[in-house]
Scaffold this motif. Structure first.
Motif, PDB file in Angstrom:
ATOM      1  N   PRO A  50     -26.099  92.813  49.479  1.00 32.38           N
ATOM      2  CA  PRO A  50     -27.112  93.704  48.889  1.00 32.38           C
ATOM      3  C   PRO A  50     -26.535  95.037  48.401  1.00 32.38           C
ATOM      4  O   PRO A  50     -25.832  95.721  49.145  1.00 32.38           O
ATOM      5  N   GLY A 101     -27.665  98.016  47.804  1.00 38.62           N
ATOM      6  CA  GLY A 101     -27.962  99.267  48.498  1.00 38.62           C
ATOM      7  C   GLY A 101     -27.074  99.469  49.718  1.00 38.62           C
ATOM      8  O   GLY A 101     -26.569 100.571  49.968  1.00 38.62           O
ATOM      9  N   GLY A 134     -32.916  96.146  49.562  1.00 37.79           N
ATOM     10  CA  GLY A 134     -33.600  95.815  48.322  1.00 37.79           C
ATOM     11  C   GLY A 134     -34.767  94.849  48.506  1.00 37.79           C
ATOM     12  O   GLY A 134     -35.554  94.643  47.587  1.00 37.79           O
ATOM     13  N   TYR A 136     -37.854  94.839  49.559  1.00 33.54           N
ATOM     14  CA  TYR A 136     -38.966  95.713  49.977  1.00 33.54           C
ATOM     15  C   TYR A 136     -40.133  94.922  50.546  1.00 33.54           C
ATOM     16  O   TYR A 136     -40.694  95.256  51.587  1.00 33.54           O
TER      17      TYR A 136
END
Lengths: 242, 148
Positions: A109, A111, B62, B64
């Motif tokens: 991921p 982030g 990511g 959410y």
């Protein structure tokens, strides 16, 4: 009878072997009784169609390719409640960590990856990429402001690299970067308690996203940087606010 | 004032590190600060507590929608206590539960422990109240003239 019978190949599961190798106390993943205690108390149950028991069964059956196709390993927080309630103390979070580690680094991921890389690029190991120079400026700017506005705290300190302090305190980057006033209450408590403490110019960042990324080298680098600085300053205790 | 508080047991500090004894320490501090009669525990709690969904990098992953679905259990636990505030001693918990409060419209506050410690000591200034709601925003303000 189901039309789709799963064929189990003869190959051993990479994930299963890895996790077996680090089980404590002669534990054995084959001891899973499939009782479902893990899944019934797991907040991640149902996400991406999976749960801890299913995930473990996939590993036990050697379905490594299927395991790597799902993003569930990034939806488990490795909170260890499944171990806590498991009658056989099976370490599913360690399995999750190994699965994360098996993803190509660049495909993990964005982030988490970005936060880990920021930490590796800054000497403070700040996941938000704050430099130690900026950190120093913000801390001292805020400190002076409060020493003046609240005279009862005119002697309050927020030292960086204070040799011989008892505690090395880390700091989540969020406060110095986005809400610096939120650093102050903890300073006040430490001041009133007469605690000898210090931040460090190196390894001050409290967050460690390389751990979450399952980047072992990066994780180690961050921990090493913080502990080296703690030793360098002669601090007896590393105080983790995370 | 009848303001009620509950507390999130951080997985990292309680279940994964020091166990139930530190959860007791946490309650000793919280009750000393807010008053025993104003404290309500979630169920389950301590080492058996549910993760809020902010840990393990989930906040930055990511995903959410899944993160909020994960956190629904925590949100329901907090709502069931009827508390006005959830105290979060961990940054990840704080960010996640704050988001859950807004997303699922529970509108309970989410505060750091240090904020309440300083409030109870009468040393919390006007600019250190980002996470207090209207009920406590103006209570015992230290040096109100320094408001920015």
């Amino acid at each position: 009878m189901s039309a789709d019978v799963i064929k189990i190949g003869g190959k051993a599961s990479r994930f299963l072997d890895k996790v077996k190798g680090i089980l404590p106390d002669n534990g054995n993943l084959d001891l899973c009784l499939t009782c479902g205690m893990c899944s019934s108390g797991c907040p991640a149950t149902g996400l991406a169609g999976l749960d801890p028991r299913k995930f473990l069964r996939m590993a036990v059956l050697g379905l490594d390719d299927e395991i790597l196709k799902t993003k569930w390993a990034w939806m488990c927080t490795m909170c260890q409640r499944c171990i806590y309630v498991c009658p056989m103390k099976i370490d599913i979070p360690q399995l999750i960590f190994n699965v994360r580690n098996a993803w190509p680094r660049a495909e993990r991921p964005k982030g988490i990856l970005g936060s880990c890389d920021f930490a590796l690029k800054t000497e403070g190991c700040s996941a938000m990429g704050a430099t130690s120079e900026d950190f120093d400026f913000v801390v001292n700017d805020v400190l002076e402001e409060y020493q003046e506005a609240q005279p009862e705290f005119k002697d309050m300190q927020a030292p960086i690299d204070k040799q011989g302090a008892e505690f090395f305190l880390n700091q989540n980057s969020r406060e110095p970067v986005t809400e610096p006033d939120e650093m102050v209450p903890l300073w006040k408590i430490l001041h009133l308690a007469g605690v000898s403490w210090t931040y460090g110019s190196k390894g001050w960042g409290g967050e460690n996203y390389c751990l979450f990324l399952a980047d072992n080298d990066g994780w180690k680098h961050i921990v090493q940087t913080a502990t080296d600085q703690t030793h360098q300053l002669g601090c007896r205790t590393y105080l983790n606010t995370e | 004032m009848k303001v009620k508080f509950t507390v999130q047991d951080p997985c990292q500090i309680v279940r994964k590190s020091y166990g139930d004894p530190i959860a007791e320490d946490l309650r000793f501090v919280v009750k000393s600060v807010v008053g025993e009669e104003n404290f309500v525990d979630m169920a389950p709690n301590r080492s058996n507590n549910y993760c809020c969904g902010g840990g393990g990098g989930f906040l930055q992953s990511g995903h959410y929608e899944e993160r909020r679905l994960y956190g629904r259990l925590k949100d329901e636990q907090i709502k069931a206590t009827g508390a006005d505030y959830c105290i979060a001693g961990c940054h990840n918990c704080h960010a996640q539960i704050h988001d859950l409060s807004e997303h699922y419209k529970g509108h309970y506050g989410v505060v750091h422990l240090w904020t309440l410690l300083c409030l109870s000591l009468g040393i919390l200034g006007p600019n250190e109240r980002e996470y207090l709601k209207d009920d406590l925003k103006d209570v015992r303000v230290f040096h109100p003239e320094s408001a920015m």
